[in-house]
Design an enzyme around this catalytic site. Structure first.
Site, mmCIF file in Angstrom:
data_model
loop_
_atom_site.group_PDB
_atom_site.id
_atom_site.type_symbol
_atom_site.label_atom_id
_atom_site.label_comp_id
_atom_site.label_asym_id
_atom_site.label_seq_id
_atom_site.Cartn_x
_atom_site.Cartn_y
_atom_site.Cartn_z
ATOM 1 N N ASN A 118 13.573 35.852 -2.696
ATOM 2 C CA ASN A 118 12.122 36.762 -2.936
ATOM 3 C C ASN A 118 13.417 37.884 -3.470
ATOM 4 O OD1 ASN A 118 10.561 35.359 -2.204
ATOM 5 N ND2 ASN A 118 9.914 36.682 -0.293
ATOM 6 N N HIS A 135 18.374 34.541 -5.374
ATOM 7 C CA HIS A 135 18.023 34.839 -6.280
ATOM 8 C C HIS A 135 18.851 35.929 -6.609
ATOM 9 C CE1 HIS A 135 15.412 30.742 -5.912
ATOM 10 N NE2 HIS A 135 16.633 30.301 -5.960
ATOM 11 N N SER A 208 6.671 27.339 -1.485
ATOM 12 C CA SER A 208 6.332 26.115 -1.470
ATOM 13 C C SER A 208 7.096 25.049 -1.946
ATOM 14 C CB SER A 208 6.260 26.718 -3.088
ATOM 15 O OG SER A 208 6.871 26.967 -4.080
HETATM 16 N N1 APR Z 1 2.227 34.349 4.105
HETATM 17 C C1 APR Z 1 2.694 33.348 4.001
HETATM 18 N N2 APR Z 1 2.535 32.805 2.655
HETATM 19 C C2 APR Z 1 1.451 32.761 2.004
HETATM 20 C C3 APR Z 1 1.163 33.579 1.695
HETATM 21 C C4 APR Z 1 1.107 34.344 3.399
HETATM 22 N N3 APR Z 1 0.391 36.061 3.285
HETATM 23 N N4 APR Z 1 -0.002 33.755 0.801
HETATM 24 C C5 APR Z 1 0.889 32.654 0.017
HETATM 25 N N5 APR Z 1 1.911 31.979 0.538
HETATM 26 C C6 APR Z 1 2.564 30.825 0.107
HETATM 27 C C7 APR Z 1 1.725 29.929 -0.890
HETATM 28 O O1 APR Z 1 1.193 29.254 0.227
HETATM 29 C C8 APR Z 1 3.256 28.783 -1.406
HETATM 30 O O2 APR Z 1 3.476 28.166 -0.397
HETATM 31 O O3 APR Z 1 3.692 31.105 -0.454
HETATM 32 C C9 APR Z 1 3.926 29.867 -1.233
HETATM 33 C C10 APR Z 1 4.327 30.858 -2.731
HETATM 34 O O4 APR Z 1 5.004 29.649 -3.594
HETATM 35 P P1 APR Z 1 6.124 29.991 -4.351
HETATM 36 O O5 APR Z 1 5.017 31.418 -5.105
HETATM 37 O O6 APR Z 1 6.497 29.002 -5.827
HETATM 38 O O7 APR Z 1 7.288 31.043 -4.908
HETATM 39 P P2 APR Z 1 8.685 30.409 -4.558
HETATM 40 O O8 APR Z 1 8.139 29.214 -2.886
HETATM 41 O O9 APR Z 1 9.159 31.449 -3.130
HETATM 42 O O10 APR Z 1 8.933 30.226 -4.883
HETATM 43 C C11 APR Z 1 11.343 30.154 -5.739
HETATM 44 O O11 APR Z 1 10.500 30.098 -7.719
HETATM 45 O O12 APR Z 1 10.106 30.509 -10.068
HETATM 46 C C12 APR Z 1 11.191 31.097 -8.006
HETATM 47 O O13 APR Z 1 13.031 32.324 -8.965
HETATM 48 C C13 APR Z 1 11.043 31.858 -8.063
HETATM 49 O O14 APR Z 1 12.024 32.541 -6.234
HETATM 50 C C14 APR Z 1 11.156 31.909 -7.174
HETATM 51 C C15 APR Z 1 12.002 30.400 -7.066
#
Ligand code: APR
Length: 270
Positions: A118, A135, A208
């Site tokens: 994040n 990041h 994710s």
């Molecule tokens: N608590 C915990 N997890 C949650 C919640 C919550 N309240 N709400 C959603 N999630 C989960 C979703 O189920 C999903 O698996 O958080 C995850 C978010 O996934 P992404 O949107 O893909 O985010 P992230 O994994 O951080 O993405 C990685 O991708 O686009 C790039 O640079 C960006 O840092 C980012 C990277």
């Protein structure tokens, strides 16, 4: 956040707490999901930024290098409404129970480092000290030559004379946020590999687990026989492999894990 921890999830939270209190080196890996309860949308899945607006071009960094002056003009006055909305949301967001619980686990000696994907600065605001922002951080600026990071007020940004130059080495300054196509800054990447190599326990919350190199880290810990505890309301690429998968939102679940860690530490201290 209104979420009920049922008996099964409570039992799993206690198991997770036992792993944290018995581990020699614990690293937390967090993603956008942890900041959803702070009002910041995730990237993928329901309500995700990329789901709504499409993923940005994969060569964002190469575009920056081709015309840094134009990139800075776009930064100073974004043309896409979602980019302005995200900037405003990031500026107002506050840490939630998930960020605070990780900071408290560090104080209790049960979380040695947080690696976050994040850019929202919320772990820092929650008080986490050992923090690696893989990041980048949306608040900071970074020199591409000497890799020094600056608070915005430390760099002269003159709209008539873009791009700004590094006050230390005269190098090219960009936002600290790592763009698609940009290599992870070597100092942070080295720090992450060092922490992952030491970890015998990893807490993975709100990601994710699809973006590399961060997505590789839990598998590195598993490969060395370590414990991986995942916290996510939805299944991910990691779910089938994690030692423990706690299904629920990051804030309430991490708070529950912290509750059990405190109880276990009190019990062993008495
Ligand atoms: N608590 C915990 N997890 C949650 C919640 C919550 N309240 N709400 C959603 N999630 C989960 C979703 O189920 C999903 O698996 O958080 C995850 C978010 O996934 P992404 O949107 O893909 O985010 P992230 O994994 O951080 O993405 C990685 O991708 O686009 C790039 O640079 C960006 O840092 C980012 C990277």
């Amino acid at each position: 956040m209104d979420f009920t921890i049922n008996d099964a999830l409570d039992a799993q939270s206690e198991l997770a707490a036992r792993s944290l209190t018995s581990a020699s080196h614990t690293v937390a890996l967090t993603g956008a999901g942890l900041s959803v309860e702070s009002g910041i949308p995730p990237f993928r899945g329901k309500g995700g930024l990329w789901t709504q607006h499409g993923e940005p071009p994969m060569d964002g960094f190469q575009r920056f290098l081709r015309d840094p002056r134009k990139a800075w003009q776009d930064r100073l006055s974004p043309r896409e409404s979602w980019a302005t909305a995200l900037r405003d949301t990031l500026a107002q967001a506050k840490p939630n129970a998930g960020h605070r619980s990780l900071a408290e686990l560090e104080n209790l000696g049960c979380c040695d480092c947080v690696i976050t994907q994040n850019i929202d600065d919320l772990h820092h605001q929650a008080g986490t000290r050992s923090l690696l922002e893989i990041h980048g951080n949306h608040r900071l600026l970074r020199c591409l030559d000497c890799i020094t990071r600056f608070e915005p007020e430390e760099v002269v940004v003159d709209p008539e004379n873009l791009p700004p130059q590094c006050p230390h080495c005269g190098g090219l300054i960009k936002g600290d946020t790592v763009q698609f196509g940009e290599p992870i800054p070597p100092d942070v990447l080295r720090g992450c590999f060092e922490q992952v190599a030491k970890a015998d326990c990893m807490l993975v919350a709100g990601t994710s687990a699809t973006v590399y190199p961060a997505a590789e880290f839990p598998f590195e810990v598993l490969k060395r026989g370590g414990v991986v505890v995942e916290i996510n309301p939805e299944p991910t690429d990691l779910t089938g492999r994690a030692t423990l998968s706690l299904v629920g939102p990051g804030g309430p679940v991490l708070e529950r894990v912290l509750h059990h860690v405190s109880a276990l530490l009190k019990a062993t201290a008495s």
